[in-house]
Design an enzyme around this catalytic site. Structure first.
Site, mmCIF file in Angstrom:
data_model
loop_
_atom_site.group_PDB
_atom_site.id
_atom_site.type_symbol
_atom_site.label_atom_id
_atom_site.label_comp_id
_atom_site.label_asym_id
_atom_site.label_seq_id
_atom_site.Cartn_x
_atom_site.Cartn_y
_atom_site.Cartn_z
ATOM 1 N N ASN A 8 -1.954 -0.237 3.669
ATOM 2 C CA ASN A 8 -1.602 -1.650 3.811
ATOM 3 C C ASN A 8 -2.752 -2.472 3.236
ATOM 4 O O ASN A 8 -3.781 -2.626 3.882
ATOM 5 C CB ASN A 8 -1.380 -1.944 5.307
ATOM 6 C CG ASN A 8 -1.135 -3.415 5.579
ATOM 7 O OD1 ASN A 8 -0.941 -4.198 4.657
ATOM 8 N ND2 ASN A 8 -1.142 -3.779 6.855
ATOM 9 N N TRP A 9 -2.548 -2.969 2.025
ATOM 10 C CA TRP A 9 -3.637 -3.687 1.347
ATOM 11 C C TRP A 9 -3.825 -5.086 1.916
ATOM 12 O O TRP A 9 -4.787 -5.754 1.587
ATOM 13 C CB TRP A 9 -3.375 -3.767 -0.152
ATOM 14 C CG TRP A 9 -3.386 -2.447 -0.878
ATOM 15 C CD1 TRP A 9 -3.501 -1.196 -0.318
ATOM 16 C CD2 TRP A 9 -3.286 -2.236 -2.292
ATOM 17 N NE1 TRP A 9 -3.482 -0.235 -1.294
ATOM 18 C CE2 TRP A 9 -3.348 -0.841 -2.522
ATOM 19 C CE3 TRP A 9 -3.138 -3.086 -3.389
ATOM 20 C CZ2 TRP A 9 -3.264 -0.279 -3.797
ATOM 21 C CZ3 TRP A 9 -3.061 -2.530 -4.666
ATOM 22 C CH2 TRP A 9 -3.128 -1.149 -4.867
ATOM 23 N N LYS A 10 -2.859 -5.554 2.701
ATOM 24 C CA LYS A 10 -2.913 -6.913 3.268
ATOM 25 C C LYS A 10 -3.125 -7.927 2.129
ATOM 26 O O LYS A 10 -2.640 -7.709 1.026
ATOM 27 C CB LYS A 10 -3.991 -6.993 4.352
ATOM 28 C CG LYS A 10 -3.817 -5.885 5.404
ATOM 29 C CD LYS A 10 -4.690 -6.050 6.597
ATOM 30 C CE LYS A 10 -4.440 -4.890 7.545
ATOM 31 N NZ LYS A 10 -5.194 -5.000 8.777
ATOM 32 N N HIS A 95 4.027 -6.387 11.717
ATOM 33 C CA HIS A 95 2.586 -6.140 11.825
ATOM 34 C C HIS A 95 1.978 -7.174 12.771
ATOM 35 O O HIS A 95 2.418 -8.326 12.806
ATOM 36 C CB HIS A 95 1.939 -6.224 10.441
ATOM 37 C CG HIS A 95 0.527 -5.729 10.442
ATOM 38 N ND1 HIS A 95 -0.519 -6.497 10.909
ATOM 39 C CD2 HIS A 95 -0.006 -4.540 10.083
ATOM 40 C CE1 HIS A 95 -1.637 -5.785 10.822
ATOM 41 N NE2 HIS A 95 -1.348 -4.593 10.328
ATOM 42 N N GLU A 165 0.120 0.656 16.345
ATOM 43 C CA GLU A 165 -1.154 0.041 15.956
ATOM 44 C C GLU A 165 -1.688 -0.801 17.102
ATOM 45 O O GLU A 165 -1.290 -1.972 17.258
ATOM 46 C CB GLU A 165 -0.952 -0.857 14.729
ATOM 47 C CG GLU A 165 -0.509 -0.126 13.488
ATOM 48 C CD GLU A 165 -0.962 -0.845 12.220
ATOM 49 O OE1 GLU A 165 -1.604 -0.193 11.398
ATOM 50 O OE2 GLU A 165 -0.702 -2.043 12.085
ATOM 51 N N GLY A 230 -5.443 0.303 6.789
ATOM 52 C CA GLY A 230 -5.758 -1.005 6.220
ATOM 53 C C GLY A 230 -6.995 -0.918 5.341
ATOM 54 O O GLY A 230 -6.936 -0.485 4.192
ATOM 55 N N GLY A 231 -8.150 -1.303 5.902
ATOM 56 C CA GLY A 231 -9.394 -1.397 5.135
ATOM 57 C C GLY A 231 -9.688 -0.190 4.258
ATOM 58 O O GLY A 231 -10.032 -0.344 3.075
HETATM 59 P P1 PGA Z 1 -7.331 -1.156 9.559
HETATM 60 O O1 PGA Z 1 -5.895 -1.863 9.528
HETATM 61 O O2 PGA Z 1 -7.152 0.261 9.037
HETATM 62 O O3 PGA Z 1 -8.194 -1.995 8.644
HETATM 63 O O4 PGA Z 1 -7.804 -1.154 10.963
HETATM 64 C C1 PGA Z 1 -4.732 -1.156 9.870
HETATM 65 C C2 PGA Z 1 -3.532 -2.059 9.769
HETATM 66 O O5 PGA Z 1 -3.611 -3.230 10.140
HETATM 67 O O6 PGA Z 1 -2.449 -1.631 9.312
#
Ligand code: PGA
Length: 248
Positions: A8-10, A95, A165, A230-231
């Site tokens: 998830n690149w956001k 999300h 999550e 995410g990150g």
């Molecule tokens: P994160 O994010 O790996 O940066 O904690 C996960 C997500 O929000 O899907």
């Protein structure tokens, strides 16, 4: 079941970064075996460019949200059919950043789920408790309530994915213990029975601070069928290391 590793690149990545990241991953999957199936969920502006880069590779593409309506006067929004048209097979829905930033309710997420399924997308439905809810001992109740509220009533034999999550684990570097992850995932699996056609075959991903260093442990937990990252999905080496850590 084969693990699903979704990135998830956001709201990250301009064209050059996104293309370079996707290209690096395509090279990796061509050269080596990952422990699971990879899906990239870039920002909407990059979907078509990334679709081009991953074409012919086993990497899948997903959107980060869609509207509940098929089309119409909804400035700034994107429909499920538009995501399909851009090359997506998946869409992340519910999300916690959408629930928080955009005040999305379970009812709205349910409408989006219906729209996504109608368009032939596989929704990745995110659920998870806040730190306060966990401290009050309500984690299991919260995920069951979110699941009941956001799954459409009659989900037939269509593929869908759940992502657990915990909100307090997202972007914080903190993760639940493997025992806590196991307890929540087992609870989700039980709650899915009767709501979806094949609860045992519905992948339940874990998300929240998944990194190369903890991926192997988290992905080995019973009922953890993959990860929503995410990150660490923004760094090709890290995302690949997570994919490699998945026990195949
Ligand atoms: P994160 O994010 O790996 O940066 O904690 C996960 C997500 O929000 O899907």
């Amino acid at each position: 079941m084969r693990k699903l590793i979704a990135g998830n690149w956001k709201m990250n990545g301009l064209r050059a970064d996104g293309i370079a990241l996707a290209r690096a991953l395509v090279e990796r999957v061509r050269g080596e075996q990952a422990g699971g199936d990879l899906v990239l969920c870039p920002p909407a502006t990059l979907l078509m460019a990334i679709a081009e880069v991953i074409r012919g590779s086993p990497i899948g593409l997903g959107g980060q949200d869609c509207h509940s309506e098929a089309k119409g006067a909804h400035t700034g929004d994107i429909s499920a059919a538009m995501l399909r048209d851009a090359g997506c097979h998946y869409v992340i829905l519910g999300h916690s950043e959408r629930r928080g930033d955009h005040h999305e309710s379970d009812a709205l997420i349910r409408a989006k789920m219906t729209a996504a399924l109608a368009a032939g997308l596989v929704p990745i439905l995110c659920i998870g408790e806040t730190a306060e809810e966990r401290d009050r001992g309500e984690a299991l109740t919260v995920v069951a309530r979110q699941l009941a509220g956001s799954l459409p009533g009659a989900v037939g034999k269509v593929p869908l994915v759940i992502a657990y999550e915990p909100v307090w684990a997202i972007g914080t570097g903190r993760t639940p213990t493997t025992a806590d992850v196991a307890a929540v995932h087992a609870h989700i699996r039980r709650a899915l029975a009767g709501k979806v056609a094949d609860a045992a075959a519905t992948p339940i991903l874990y998300g929240g601070s998944v990194k190369p260093g903890n991926a192997g442990e988290l992905l080995s937990v019973v009922n953890v069928d993959g990860a929503l990252v995410g990150g660490a999905s923004l760094v090709a080496n890290d995302f690949w290391a997570i994919a490699k850590a998945a026990p195949s």
